[in-house]
Design a protein around this motif. Structure first.
Motif, PDB file in Angstrom:
ATOM      1  N   GLY A   1       0.830  -1.192   0.000  1.00  0.00           N
ATOM      2  CA  GLY A   1       0.000   0.000   0.000  1.00  0.00           C
ATOM      3  C   GLY A   1       0.866   1.243   0.000  1.00  0.00           C
ATOM      4  O   GLY A   1       2.087   1.177   0.163  1.00  0.00           O
ATOM      5  N   ALA A   2       0.255   2.374  -0.179  1.00  0.00           N
ATOM      6  CA  ALA A   2       0.989   3.634  -0.270  1.00  0.00           C
ATOM      7  C   ALA A   2       1.532   4.055   1.087  1.00  0.00           C
ATOM      8  O   ALA A   2       0.944   3.750   2.122  1.00  0.00           O
ATOM      9  N   PRO A   3       2.677   4.751   1.109  1.00  0.00           N
ATOM     10  CA  PRO A   3       3.168   5.298   2.372  1.00  0.00           C
ATOM     11  C   PRO A   3       2.194   6.344   2.909  1.00  0.00           C
ATOM     12  O   PRO A   3       1.459   6.971   2.149  1.00  0.00           O
ATOM     13  N   LYS A   4       2.203   6.515   4.223  1.00  0.00           N
ATOM     14  CA  LYS A   4       1.302   7.469   4.871  1.00  0.00           C
ATOM     15  C   LYS A   4       2.101   8.627   5.463  1.00  0.00           C
ATOM     16  O   LYS A   4       3.321   8.544   5.623  1.00  0.00           O
ATOM     17  N   ASP A   5       1.392   9.689   5.809  1.00  0.00           N
ATOM     18  CA  ASP A   5       2.056  10.857   6.393  1.00  0.00           C
ATOM     19  C   ASP A   5       2.038  10.808   7.915  1.00  0.00           C
ATOM     20  O   ASP A   5       2.101  11.833   8.589  1.00  0.00           O
ATOM     21  N   PHE A   6       1.951   9.587   8.471  1.00  0.00           N
ATOM     22  CA  PHE A   6       2.004   9.393   9.921  1.00  0.00           C
ATOM     23  C   PHE A   6       2.609   8.018  10.201  1.00  0.00           C
ATOM     24  O   PHE A   6       2.624   7.139   9.337  1.00  0.00           O
ATOM     25  N   ASP A   7       3.148   7.850  11.400  1.00  0.00           N
ATOM     26  CA  ASP A   7       3.712   6.561  11.803  1.00  0.00           C
ATOM     27  C   ASP A   7       2.596   5.536  11.983  1.00  0.00           C
ATOM     28  O   ASP A   7       1.519   5.859  12.496  1.00  0.00           O
ATOM     29  N   ARG A   8       2.882   4.280  11.587  1.00  0.00           N
ATOM     30  CA  ARG A   8       1.883   3.219  11.711  1.00  0.00           C
ATOM     31  C   ARG A   8       2.463   2.043  12.507  1.00  0.00           C
ATOM     32  O   ARG A   8       3.188   1.212  11.949  1.00  0.00           O
ATOM     33  N   PRO A   9       2.178   1.960  13.795  1.00  0.00           N
ATOM     34  CA  PRO A   9       2.639   0.811  14.583  1.00  0.00           C
ATOM     35  C   PRO A   9       2.030  -0.483  14.043  1.00  0.00           C
ATOM     36  O   PRO A   9       0.889  -0.501  13.577  1.00  0.00           O
ATOM     37  N   TYR A  10       2.809  -1.561  14.081  1.00  0.00           N
ATOM     38  CA  TYR A  10       2.291  -2.866  13.674  1.00  0.00           C
ATOM     39  C   TYR A  10       2.421  -3.836  14.844  1.00  0.00           C
ATOM     40  O   TYR A  10       3.165  -3.603  15.803  1.00  0.00           O
ATOM     41  N   LYS A  11       1.692  -4.931  14.755  1.00  0.00           N
ATOM     42  CA  LYS A  11       1.624  -5.885  15.860  1.00  0.00           C
ATOM     43  C   LYS A  11       2.488  -7.105  15.554  1.00  0.00           C
ATOM     44  O   LYS A  11       2.152  -7.918  14.697  1.00  0.00           O
ATOM     45  N   LEU A  12       3.607  -7.210  16.258  1.00  0.00           N
ATOM     46  CA  LEU A  12       4.513  -8.350  16.132  1.00  0.00           C
ATOM     47  C   LEU A  12       4.373  -9.208  17.380  1.00  0.00           C
ATOM     48  O   LEU A  12       4.600  -8.738  18.497  1.00  0.00           O
ATOM     49  N   VAL A  13       4.005 -10.472  17.190  1.00  0.00           N
ATOM     50  CA  VAL A  13       3.731 -11.372  18.311  1.00  0.00           C
ATOM     51  C   VAL A  13       4.755 -12.497  18.344  1.00  0.00           C
ATOM     52  O   VAL A  13       5.116 -13.055  17.299  1.00  0.00           O
ATOM     53  N   ILE A  14       5.239 -12.826  19.548  1.00  0.00           N
ATOM     54  CA  ILE A  14       6.118 -13.978  19.757  1.00  0.00           C
ATOM     55  C   ILE A  14       5.245 -15.141  20.217  1.00  0.00           C
ATOM     56  O   ILE A  14       4.580 -15.054  21.252  1.00  0.00           O
ATOM     57  N   ALA A  15       5.229 -16.220  19.457  1.00  0.00           N
ATOM     58  CA  ALA A  15       4.368 -17.360  19.782  1.00  0.00           C
ATOM     59  C   ALA A  15       4.812 -18.032  21.076  1.00  0.00           C
ATOM     60  O   ALA A  15       6.010 -18.110  21.382  1.00  0.00           O
TER      61      ALA A  15
ATOM     62  N   PRO B   1      24.996 -21.561  26.639  1.00  0.00           N
ATOM     63  CA  PRO B   1      25.504 -22.950  26.682  1.00  0.00           C
ATOM     64  C   PRO B   1      24.554 -23.976  26.087  1.00  0.00           C
ATOM     65  O   PRO B   1      24.994 -24.968  25.495  1.00  0.00           O
ATOM     66  N   VAL B   2      23.247 -23.762  26.215  1.00  0.00           N
ATOM     67  CA  VAL B   2      22.280 -24.750  25.735  1.00  0.00           C
ATOM     68  C   VAL B   2      22.371 -24.953  24.224  1.00  0.00           C
ATOM     69  O   VAL B   2      22.004 -26.017  23.704  1.00  0.00           O
ATOM     70  N   LEU B   3      22.898 -23.966  23.501  1.00  0.00           N
ATOM     71  CA  LEU B   3      22.970 -24.055  22.045  1.00  0.00           C
ATOM     72  C   LEU B   3      23.936 -25.132  21.569  1.00  0.00           C
ATOM     73  O   LEU B   3      23.889 -25.543  20.412  1.00  0.00           O
ATOM     74  N   LYS B   4      24.817 -25.594  22.441  1.00  0.00           N
ATOM     75  CA  LYS B   4      25.773 -26.631  22.055  1.00  0.00           C
ATOM     76  C   LYS B   4      25.128 -28.012  21.976  1.00  0.00           C
ATOM     77  O   LYS B   4      25.712 -28.942  21.409  1.00  0.00           O
ATOM     78  N   THR B   5      23.944 -28.157  22.551  1.00  0.00           N
ATOM     79  CA  THR B   5      23.286 -29.460  22.563  1.00  0.00           C
ATOM     80  C   THR B   5      22.114 -29.552  21.592  1.00  0.00           C
ATOM     81  O   THR B   5      21.838 -30.627  21.056  1.00  0.00           O
ATOM     82  N   ALA B   6      21.425 -28.443  21.365  1.00  0.00           N
ATOM     83  CA  ALA B   6      20.258 -28.466  20.475  1.00  0.00           C
ATOM     84  C   ALA B   6      19.889 -27.040  20.086  1.00  0.00           C
ATOM     85  O   ALA B   6      20.157 -26.096  20.838  1.00  0.00           O
ATOM     86  N   PRO B   7      19.270 -26.864  18.923  1.00  0.00           N
ATOM     87  CA  PRO B   7      18.838 -25.515  18.523  1.00  0.00           C
ATOM     88  C   PRO B   7      17.642 -25.045  19.337  1.00  0.00           C
ATOM     89  O   PRO B   7      16.885 -25.857  19.885  1.00  0.00           O
ATOM     90  N   VAL B   8      17.492 -23.735  19.434  1.00  0.00           N
ATOM     91  CA  VAL B   8      16.305 -23.138  20.047  1.00  0.00           C
ATOM     92  C   VAL B   8      15.604 -22.311  18.974  1.00  0.00           C
ATOM     93  O   VAL B   8      16.220 -21.882  17.995  1.00  0.00           O
ATOM     94  N   PHE B   9      14.301 -22.072  19.175  1.00  0.00           N
ATOM     95  CA  PHE B   9      13.489 -21.478  18.120  1.00  0.00           C
ATOM     96  C   PHE B   9      12.712 -20.268  18.627  1.00  0.00           C
ATOM     97  O   PHE B   9      12.275 -20.217  19.780  1.00  0.00           O
ATOM     98  N   LEU B  10      12.546 -19.313  17.717  1.00  0.00           N
ATOM     99  CA  LEU B  10      11.740 -18.125  17.966  1.00  0.00           C
ATOM    100  C   LEU B  10      10.739 -18.016  16.825  1.00  0.00           C
ATOM    101  O   LEU B  10      11.125 -17.966  15.655  1.00  0.00           O
ATOM    102  N   TYR B  11       9.447 -17.993  17.168  1.00  0.00           N
ATOM    103  CA  TYR B  11       8.401 -17.940  16.154  1.00  0.00           C
ATOM    104  C   TYR B  11       7.749 -16.561  16.168  1.00  0.00           C
ATOM    105  O   TYR B  11       7.146 -16.155  17.166  1.00  0.00           O
ATOM    106  N   LEU B  12       7.888 -15.847  15.050  1.00  0.00           N
ATOM    107  CA  LEU B  12       7.331 -14.507  14.916  1.00  0.00           C
ATOM    108  C   LEU B  12       6.061 -14.549  14.077  1.00  0.00           C
ATOM    109  O   LEU B  12       5.973 -15.313  13.113  1.00  0.00           O
ATOM    110  N   GLN B  13       5.109 -13.705  14.434  1.00  0.00           N
ATOM    111  CA  GLN B  13       3.886 -13.602  13.642  1.00  0.00           C
ATOM    112  C   GLN B  13       3.421 -12.152  13.606  1.00  0.00           C
ATOM    113  O   GLN B  13       3.418 -11.463  14.632  1.00  0.00           O
ATOM    114  N   LEU B  14       3.055 -11.698  12.410  1.00  0.00           N
ATOM    115  CA  LEU B  14       2.483 -10.370  12.234  1.00  0.00           C
ATOM    116  C   LEU B  14       0.967 -10.498  12.274  1.00  0.00           C
ATOM    117  O   LEU B  14       0.383 -11.257  11.499  1.00  0.00           O
TER     118      LEU B  14
END
Length: 266
Positions: free
Chosen positions: A71-85, A122-135
């Protein structure tokens, strides 16, 4: 601090017919409903980072994740909602930290960049960890643009434009030339011996290697790089011998197996 830049430039002029909405124009507010999305999701919903190839002094890195509005840019700031699952296994302020003080598409802009600091725990040496983002939708943005379905050789893949999975670990696999299936493995094994993450980390530190170059697919055959392996092998073995003579024997990660290089440098 080390920075990894994740940016996929370019606007959507249209979407594939498999998308929820057809031909959403970047500046067509009515058609797009001012949807918001991760441009990275045009190709993947996953972003991974491994500290395993980094020098031991590296304790954190910062990812730059772009968020774009249709969409077109606006002449004001537009906050968006970023959620961590809630299903995320990364712990806030421990494994990660979002550095932005606010999440907003600025006046006159159609994109924003989220700075996500990943910490080497330290935990990263044994297994990956995950971050899930959603707009998620709010008073400024809608979610008219959700998914794109791609069929490749009969395999159906669905990309979610409003979701992103970030993973982090401290587990480094061997570079291509050190893999057992590589045609260069016998040469590599003769000088460097059996691969281990700890051995590779020591090589990186002692010879000040540029990891992004060494792990690239064509490094071994570029500019006679394969000749460097003999120098690394002899140099590392001499250091290991000296450490043992000083009663500071270097062991593999199990604390039992004495580290050694290949048979060609013994």
């Amino acid at each position: 601090m080390k920075y990894s830049f994740v940016y996929l430039a370019g606007f959507f002029f249209c979407l594939l017919t498999a998308c929820k909405k057809d031909r959403l124009q970047v500046y067509d507010d009515e058609a797009s409903g001012n949807s918001i999305y991760f441009p990275l999701a045009e190709s993947t919903n996953q972003l991974s980072y491994s500290f395993g190839y980094d020098k031991s002094a590296v304790t954190q890195t910062t990812l730059r994740v772009v968020i774009r509005a249709i969409g077109a840019p606006k002449d004001f700031d537009r906050p968006y909602k970023l959620v961590i699952a809630d299903s995320s296994t990364m712990k806030k302020e421990v494994d990660y930290k979002i550095l932005n003080t606010e999440t907003s598409i600025r006046k006159g802009k159609v994109a924003d960049t989220i700075l996500i600091q990943l910490n080497r725990t330290p935990v990263l040496k044994t297994a990956p960890v995950f971050l899930y983002l959603q707009l998620q939708p709010n008073e400024h943005f809608e979610n008219n643009m959700l998914t794109r379905t791609v069929i490749t050789a009969g395999t159906v893949t669905e990309y979610h434009f409003n979701r992103l999975q970030i993973s982090s670990d401290d587990i480094a696999g061997p570079p291509p030339f050190w893999m057992e299936k590589s045609p260069y493995y016998s040469w590599t094994f003769n000088y460097l011996g059996t691969f281990s993450s700890l051995k590779f980390q020591l090589l990186i530190n002692r010879f000040n290697l540029k990891v992004e170059e060494v792990v690239s697919p064509n490094w071994f055959t570029t500019g006679g790089n394969y000749y460097r392996l003999s120098g690394w092998g002899f140099g590392m073995q001499a250091w290991l011998n000296r450490m043992e003579a000083e009663n500071n024997t270097v062991y593999e990660a199990d604390g039992v197996t004495k580290m050694k290089m290949g048979a060609g440098v013994q």
